[in-house]
Design an enzyme around this catalytic site. Structure first.
Site, PDB file in Angstrom:
ATOM      1  N   ALA A 223      43.424  23.745  49.086  1.00 43.61           N
ATOM      2  CA  ALA A 223      41.999  24.119  49.096  1.00 43.61           C
ATOM      3  C   ALA A 223      41.812  25.600  48.771  1.00 43.61           C
ATOM      4  CB  ALA A 223      41.396  23.818  50.466  1.00 43.61           C
ATOM      5  N   ASN A 226      42.113  27.295  44.861  1.00 45.73           N
ATOM      6  CA  ASN A 226      40.887  27.312  44.044  1.00 45.73           C
ATOM      7  C   ASN A 226      39.776  28.042  44.800  1.00 45.73           C
ATOM      8  OD1 ASN A 226      38.980  25.321  45.421  1.00 45.73           O
ATOM      9  ND2 ASN A 226      40.791  24.032  45.148  1.00 45.73           N
ATOM     10  N   CYS A 274      44.227  24.093  34.999  1.00 46.09           N
ATOM     11  CA  CYS A 274      45.164  23.433  35.923  1.00 46.09           C
ATOM     12  C   CYS A 274      46.523  24.098  36.065  1.00 46.09           C
ATOM     13  CB  CYS A 274      45.325  21.958  35.576  1.00 46.09           C
ATOM     14  SG  CYS A 274      46.082  21.654  33.961  1.00 46.09           S
ATOM     15  N   ASP A 305      35.160   7.519  40.660  1.00 44.98           N
ATOM     16  CA  ASP A 305      34.504   6.554  41.552  1.00 44.98           C
ATOM     17  C   ASP A 305      35.476   5.583  42.214  1.00 44.98           C
ATOM     18  OD1 ASP A 305      35.136   5.279  39.232  1.00 44.98           O
ATOM     19  OD2 ASP A 305      33.082   4.813  38.645  1.00 44.98           O
ATOM     20  N   ASP A 326      33.857  10.248  34.515  1.00 43.24           N
ATOM     21  CA  ASP A 326      35.284   9.990  34.314  1.00 43.24           C
ATOM     22  C   ASP A 326      35.782  10.712  33.058  1.00 43.24           C
ATOM     23  OD1 ASP A 326      35.218   8.304  36.472  1.00 43.24           O
ATOM     24  OD2 ASP A 326      35.509   6.452  35.346  1.00 43.24           O
ATOM     25  N   HIS A 332      47.528  17.199  32.671  1.00 42.65           N
ATOM     26  CA  HIS A 332      47.074  17.818  33.913  1.00 42.65           C
ATOM     27  C   HIS A 332      48.322  18.254  34.677  1.00 42.65           C
ATOM     28  CE1 HIS A 332      44.965  18.973  37.403  1.00 42.65           C
ATOM     29  NE2 HIS A 332      45.258  17.921  38.126  1.00 42.65           N
ATOM     30  N   ASP A 355      47.639  19.270  44.853  1.00 41.26           N
ATOM     31  CA  ASP A 355      46.917  19.665  43.641  1.00 41.26           C
ATOM     32  C   ASP A 355      45.780  20.603  44.021  1.00 41.26           C
ATOM     33  OD1 ASP A 355      45.660  19.883  41.210  1.00 41.26           O
ATOM     34  OD2 ASP A 355      45.581  17.729  40.805  1.00 41.26           O
TER      35      ASP A 355
END
Length: 694
Positions: A223, A226, A274, A305, A326, A332, A355
């Site tokens: 967390a 970023n 990324c 979703d 999406d 990535h 990530d």
């Protein structure tokens, strides 16, 4: 008798740091690993008398308490004790005590204060002896981050340079990255990252107590790397416009980013994508002692979703559309960290996905993981943490839709269960080669186990998945077999500054004559599929005899794409091929253009503490001048900080030669990284391995 008091303390810094595998840290502090004893010498003003004894208090964080295990009170004894904190008197000679302190293998990591307690004839005095930093210990079997393989430990904890894979599934590229976890102040900044988290701000005492657990530390860091939610380290930007910050492609490593975050008063550094998040995250994990590596997934799905499928849209003219949330990223990059999962059971131990790229919120915050790699392979999407999202990144079905804005209708065109999650890659242990770890994430594509696991995962997500036309099961049957097939083939060299030459190959799969109407477009894109600008389009009618194959040339000039190409150097070409009364066939290919070569060469023999001259060579391949040229150089163990060199403008076809000096500080194989940018080439990379002699 005079009052008993300490005269001096010798922390035996060199021998302790070597024994604890922390001798590489630039900062000359006492840096220790948990679960392992350290020795120091305590000089007293006189020998202890019979009514006197010594004790210690070790504490970390605010409001330290014994109940939270952030404070320990323990006596100096003649024998070691089991389990908790203990202090043993090794020897006593001429008022000098040799003391060995053992920390628990599950102690919270962080900065500790060590106090001395003196109990003398009914009185008690407490004095501060000093501070030390306690880290995770991958060398120790009792530690939850224990890694038994020595070569892997060397790579995943001690290696301070690496390689990150980028590009696309049909053109894997690589860039060097300077992790620099041992550089000046980086360990302290890594600890500061924890101290700026939302959890610490809400409840500092509980947060510090939970720092014994690598699961917790990893999740908090995911967390904090970023800048969303919490003034974390890096601000993400995928727009293609990086004014007000640095183009993410220009960074060479984490050191500069972490130092910039601290020096700005802990404000997010602009900008990252990324691999910048993952490279920086890797630095912090390794600095704290959690074994970690950087992973690249090609054709990575971003399923918003939770239905294990990603929907991609085109219009009837062949334009890719930014519709729906999406997406499939060309690549990535995330991290894996190594630790046990006591919450899930032993088969889930080992590599865990973490990530820090802000893609989706998890429990209200942009964080992701730890998700067990084994659990991903087995489809255990009901386990902590964020398993459905990670599972989808490597397994989602890709569903293609054609959306007609005039009529407002959309129709499903095709479904592909094989394109997502390709060539999952990481740097090899002890070398610069690429290792493919795809089989750790999933069973072989198309195997019965792979579809079985997909079904199991979908079943577990059923209550949450929005079923209907987009669910994997109901798609297969509806599809009509197309009568034609198409692919884009590269014809010629793909280089920035040259015409892009492709060919659309169309093949008639039937025994009838077919007339195909073809609408083609080309867009420059950012690697995650963000559309930048249309640079070319064409429409043709092509007649195909039975079983015939035809090539239609596609030529995109430099003048057409020059202004809109981003540092990704990516162009997405699409052909919408329609035979009357049949479903459209969508042909797509992302091409990556090569930058001109940047060459680094060492001009002297390389020894520790001896200045070395390095030369950079670059030729302008264009028929126009390039200006605003800057060379950025860095490399842990080769130079302190980074070098920024302004390079004079270059005339068309002119060759540039720039010399600079580095000063190696550590022996061994070190990585020198360079980034050259100018108005026509936003980020040209070079790396050079240099063997430094003692």
């Amino acid at each position: 008798m005079s009052a008993l008091e300490p005269q001096s303390i010798n922390w035996q810094m060199t021998s302790n740091r070597r024994a604890h595998n922390t001798h590489n840290f630039y900062d000359q502090e006492l840096i220790l690993r948990r679960g392992q004893a350290f020795n120091f010498l305590l000089s007293l003003n006189r020998n202890l008398s019979s009514g006197e004894r010594l004790g210690f208090i070790a504490s970390t964080g605010p409001n330290a308490s014994e109940s939270a295990k952030t404070k320990a009170v323990f006596p100096l004894s003649n024998s070691g004790s089991g389990g908790g904190w203990s202090a043993q008197l090794v020897s006593s000679q001429d008022k000098v005590l040799t003391i060995s302190i053992l920390t628990p293998a599950n102690a919270p990591i962080g900065l500790y204060t060590l106090n001395l307690q003196i109990f003398s004839h009914g009185k008690e005095f407490t004095l501060k002896l000093g501070t030390f930093i306690l880290l995770f210990n991958p060398w120790l079997q009792a530690d939850s981050v224990f890694m038994s393989n020595r070569a892997e430990r060397e790579e995943y904890v001690q290696e301070d340079a690496g390689i990150i894979y980028v590009g696309s599934a049909n053109r894997i590229g690589m860039m060097g990255w300077n992790f620099g976890q041992f550089e000046e102040d980086i360990l302290n900044i890594s600890l500061a990252v924890l101290d700026h988290s939302l959890n610490f701000r809400r409840d500092p005492a509980t947060d510090v107590a939970r720092r014994s657990d690598p699961k917790y530390v990893g999740r908090v860091l995911s967390a904090m790397i970023n800048g969303n939610d919490d003034n974390g380290v890096i601000s993400g930007n995928w727009s293609g416009d990086y004014s007000g910050g640095r183009d993410p492609r220009n960074w060479n490593g984490s050191v500069e980013i972490l130092k910039a975050w601290k020096s700005s008063g802990f404000r997010p550094v602009r900008f990252g994508q990324c691999w910048v998040f993952a490279g920086t995250f890797n630095t912090v994990l390794r600095s704290l002692g959690i074994p970690a590596r950087v992973i690249t997934n090609f054709n990575s799905a971003h399923d918003t979703d939770g239905n294990l499928s990603v929907d991609v849209y085109y219009d009837p003219m062949g334009n890719p559309l930014d519709k729906g949330r999406d997406s499939v990223w060309n690549f990535h990059v995330w991290n894996e960290a190594w630790f046990v999962r006591t919450d899930l059971g032993p088969s889930y131990n080992g590599w865990q996905v973490l990530d820090a790229t802000p893609q989706e919120r998890s429990r209200g915050v942009f964080q992701c993981g730890p998700a067990s790699v084994f659990g991903v392979r087995e489809g255990d999407v009901d386990k902590d943490f964020d398993m459905p999202f990670v599972f989808a990144e490597v397994n989602a079905d890709r569903i293609t839709w054609i959306y007609d804005a005039y009529t407002g209708t959309q129709k499903q065109n095709s479904s592909d269960s094989r394109s997502v999650g390709k060539y999952i890659s990481t740097k090899a242990v002890g070398s610069s080669s690429r290792v493919d770890v795809t089989e750790k994430y999933k069973y072989p594509e198309g195997s019965s186990q792979e579809r079985q696991v997909f079904g199991k995962a979908l079943g577990k997500l059923k209550p949450r998945a929005s079923f209907g036309a987009t669910s994997a099961g109901s798609v297969e049957s509806e599809e009509q077999t197309p009568s034609i097939s198409g692919t884009f083939k590269v014809a010629g060299i793909l280089e920035v500054g040259r015409e892009v030459n492709l060919a659309l190959l169309l093949k008639n799969l039937t025994d009838d004559v077919k007339t195909v109407s073809v609408n083609m477009t080309a867009w420059t894109i950012v690697y995650n599929g963000t559309l930048v600008h249309e640079v070319w389009k064409d429409s043709v009618m092509i007649s195909l005899d039975p079983k015939e194959e035809k090539r239609h040339p596609v030529k995109i000039s430099y003048a057409q794409y020059e202004k809109y190409l981003k540092a990704d150097n990516m162009i997405r070409t699409t052909a919408m091929c329609q035979v009357t009364d049949e479903p459209e066939v969508v042909v797509e290919r992302d091409v990556i253009l090569d930058n001109p070569t940047l060459t680094l060469e060492v001009l002297d023999e390389v020894r520790v503490q001896k200045p070395v001259h390095v030369q950079m060579l670059f030729s302008n391949p264009l028929d126009e001048p390039v200006k605003n040229c800057v060379l950025m150089v860095e490399g842990s163990g080769l130079l302190l900080g980074s070098l920024k060199i302004d390079v004079p403008a270059l005339r068309p076809k002119e060759r540039s030669r720039v010399r600079f000096e580095i000063l190696p500080t550590r022996s061994g194989t070190k990585q020198l990284l360079a980034d050259f940018s100018c108005d026509k080439f936003p980020a040209i990379k070079a790396m050079l391995s240099i063997d430094v002699a003692e």
